[in-house]
Design an enzyme around this catalytic site. Structure first.
Site, PDB file in Angstrom:
ATOM      1  N   CYS A 103       0.443  -1.339  -0.196  1.00 29.18           N
ATOM      2  CA  CYS A 103       0.061   0.008  -0.243  1.00 29.18           C
ATOM      3  C   CYS A 103       0.816   0.998   0.146  1.00 29.18           C
ATOM      4  O   CYS A 103       2.068   1.136   0.570  1.00 29.18           O
ATOM      5  CB  CYS A 103      -0.908  -0.347   1.469  1.00 29.18           C
ATOM      6  SG  CYS A 103      -1.952   1.611   1.471  1.00 29.18           S
ATOM      7  N   SER A 108       0.983   3.386   1.963  1.00 33.25           N
ATOM      8  CA  SER A 108       1.410   4.108   3.133  1.00 33.25           C
ATOM      9  C   SER A 108       2.314   3.147   3.722  1.00 33.25           C
ATOM     10  O   SER A 108       3.021   3.291   4.096  1.00 33.25           O
ATOM     11  CB  SER A 108      -0.040   3.324   4.482  1.00 33.25           C
ATOM     12  OG  SER A 108      -1.169   3.973   3.857  1.00 33.25           O
ATOM     13  N   HIS A 165       5.011   5.238   2.021  1.00 28.10           N
ATOM     14  CA  HIS A 165       5.422   6.533   3.369  1.00 28.10           C
ATOM     15  C   HIS A 165       5.933   6.333   4.946  1.00 28.10           C
ATOM     16  O   HIS A 165       6.399   7.347   4.730  1.00 28.10           O
ATOM     17  CB  HIS A 165       3.956   7.180   3.786  1.00 28.10           C
ATOM     18  CG  HIS A 165       3.184   7.939   2.862  1.00 28.10           C
ATOM     19  ND1 HIS A 165       3.224   8.513   1.462  1.00 28.10           N
ATOM     20  CD2 HIS A 165       1.746   8.123   2.359  1.00 28.10           C
ATOM     21  CE1 HIS A 165       2.435   9.081   1.105  1.00 28.10           C
ATOM     22  NE2 HIS A 165       1.665   8.985   1.090  1.00 28.10           N
ATOM     23  N   HIS A 197       0.641  -3.701   5.862  1.00 24.96           N
ATOM     24  CA  HIS A 197      -0.645  -3.332   6.818  1.00 24.96           C
ATOM     25  C   HIS A 197      -2.385  -4.434   6.601  1.00 24.96           C
ATOM     26  O   HIS A 197      -2.839  -4.090   6.841  1.00 24.96           O
ATOM     27  CB  HIS A 197      -0.746  -2.354   6.874  1.00 24.96           C
ATOM     28  CG  HIS A 197      -0.671  -1.873   5.884  1.00 24.96           C
ATOM     29  ND1 HIS A 197       0.376  -1.100   5.558  1.00 24.96           N
ATOM     30  CD2 HIS A 197      -2.087  -0.904   5.794  1.00 24.96           C
ATOM     31  CE1 HIS A 197      -0.466  -0.246   4.200  1.00 24.96           C
ATOM     32  NE2 HIS A 197      -1.989  -0.958   4.662  1.00 24.96           N
ATOM     33  N   CYS A 204      -7.152  -3.375   3.535  1.00 23.33           N
ATOM     34  CA  CYS A 204      -6.903  -2.112   3.360  1.00 23.33           C
ATOM     35  C   CYS A 204      -7.541  -1.076   1.845  1.00 23.33           C
ATOM     36  O   CYS A 204      -8.442  -0.496   2.599  1.00 23.33           O
ATOM     37  CB  CYS A 204      -5.487  -1.461   3.568  1.00 23.33           C
ATOM     38  SG  CYS A 204      -4.893   0.071   3.504  1.00 23.33           S
TER      39      CYS A 204
HETATM   40 ZN    ZN Z   1      -3.226   0.983   3.695  1.00 25.87          ZN
END
Ligand code: ZN
Ligand code: ZN
Length: 364
Positions: free
Chosen positions: A40, A42, A45, A61, A167
């Protein structure tokens, strides 16, 4: 137990593949054999240090797998159960949990420190601690998560597409049908056609939206969007998305869903609303990002701007619900999945940075 894992040892550095030790689950924890993990934005990031945090840590995640063992006090799952992992632990008794909004739980701040609730970690490498990521880590063959983060699903459901429910699907479909309340006949603009945007698009289709306009900079992503139900596609490198959307929607759209997290796309989401239209911001922006709008227009048109975090979801009811959409053929996840190997993790993160389409999923 030995497990191959991708470890972040320094922000901005490539992840390292290593064999780690995964300890037994303690009280109210479960150990899961991870079958698949989506990658993802994220994670990207986090790898770049946008969220800060302690290192070394195992990222990932968005996973699904099979419960291998459970600690004392666990009653919601048992060894052998198939589960989707929720990345948002919820305490069950804070104000948000009691109001039925576990995605906003404020009682699980411990997860941000990279450790389990008791302040320790279940991962180690040559005797040194390796940390968790938000209470869950899925770039590892085995993981330990709080029992409340393991959501049981039917054994008939394939775990590779189910990983996305952890997610992207929940964030995207949830933004469309939980945060936004799209009704049959509405017009919707989806800004950004990555995993979250394509899921929002499908949520809009499931809700019966009549017009679904997909915006992206990649023709491949837009072609996938069209096959998943977009009625119109706009490549924002070639066309002015605002002008096109206002024209297609005869003044604008009833809903816009932003799934990128950049200032210009969030500004766009707010600027293309018809009278009574609402913008849903689901992309994860940097802390300093600002969005602008004209209050003169917002007031006269009764527009609204809504934030959507984890699709306003209640994982224990929404995961099985979204899984059932898949089972019934309403939610096409197979077209979104690109299977990859754990060893390819750094290439996958680079692909994400350059805006490749669909969702890369590590299959163990
Ligand atoms: Zn995610
Ligand atoms: Zn709570």
């Amino acid at each position: 137990m030995k497990s191959k894992a991708a470890i972040l040892v320094g922000f901005g550095r490539p992840l390292e593949i290593e064999e780690i030790d995964v300890a037994e689950p303690r009280e109210n924890e479960v150990r899961i054999k991870v079958a698949a993990s989506g990658v993802c934005h994220s994670d990207l990031h986090a790898a770049h240090g946008v969220y800060g945090g302690n290192l070394p840590a195992i990222l990932g995640h968005e996973g699904a797998g099979i419960v291998e063992s459970v600690g004392n006090g666990v009653s919601n799952v048992a060894a052998g159960d198939h589960v989707i992992i929720s990345w948002k632990p919820a305490c069950g008794h804070c104000r948000s949990c009691l109001r039925g909004r576990p995605n906003l739980c404020e009682g699980a701040a411990w997860a941000d420190c990279g450790r389990m609730k008791d302040g320790t970690t279940r991962y180690s490498s040559n005797g040194s601690d390796v940390l968790h990521f938000g209470g869950v880590s899925t770039f590892t063959e085995y993981t330990v998560v709080p029992a409340e983060c393991a959501v049981k699903i039917g054994r008939d459901l394939p775990l590779v597409p189910m990983s996305l429910v952890g997610c992207a699907v929940t964030t995207g479909v949830g933004a469309a049908i939980n945060t936004a309340r799209i009704v049959a006949g509405d017009s919707v603009a989806i800004i950004g056609c990555g995993g979250v945007g394509l899921s929002s698009l499908q949520g809009a289709r499931i809700a019966g939206a009549k017009t679904i306009i997909a915006v992206d900079q990649s023709d491949a992503a837009l072609s996938l969007a069209r096959s998943l139900g977009a009625t119109h596609t706009i490549n924002s490198r070639c066309d002015d998305p605002k002008r096109s959307i206002v024209e297609i929607g005869n003044g604008g759209v009833d809903w816009s869903i932003e799934a990128v997290g950049r200032q210009e796309t969030m500004d766009l989401a707010v600027s293309i609303l018809n009278r009574g239209g609402q913008a849903v911001l689901a992309g994860v922006a940097r802390a300093e990002t600002m969005v602008s709008f004209k209050p003169f227009v917002l007031v006269r048109q009764e527009n609204a701007i809504l934030g959507s975090y984890y699709g306003s979801a209640r994982p224990h009811t929404d995961f099985p619900r979204f899984a059932n959409y898949y089972r019934q053929g309403m939610l096409d996840l197979d077209s979104m999945v690109t299977p990859r190997k754990l060893e390819e993790i750094n290439e996958i993160l680079t692909d994400l940075e350059s805006g490749a389409n669909g969702r890369s999923v590590i299959v163990f």
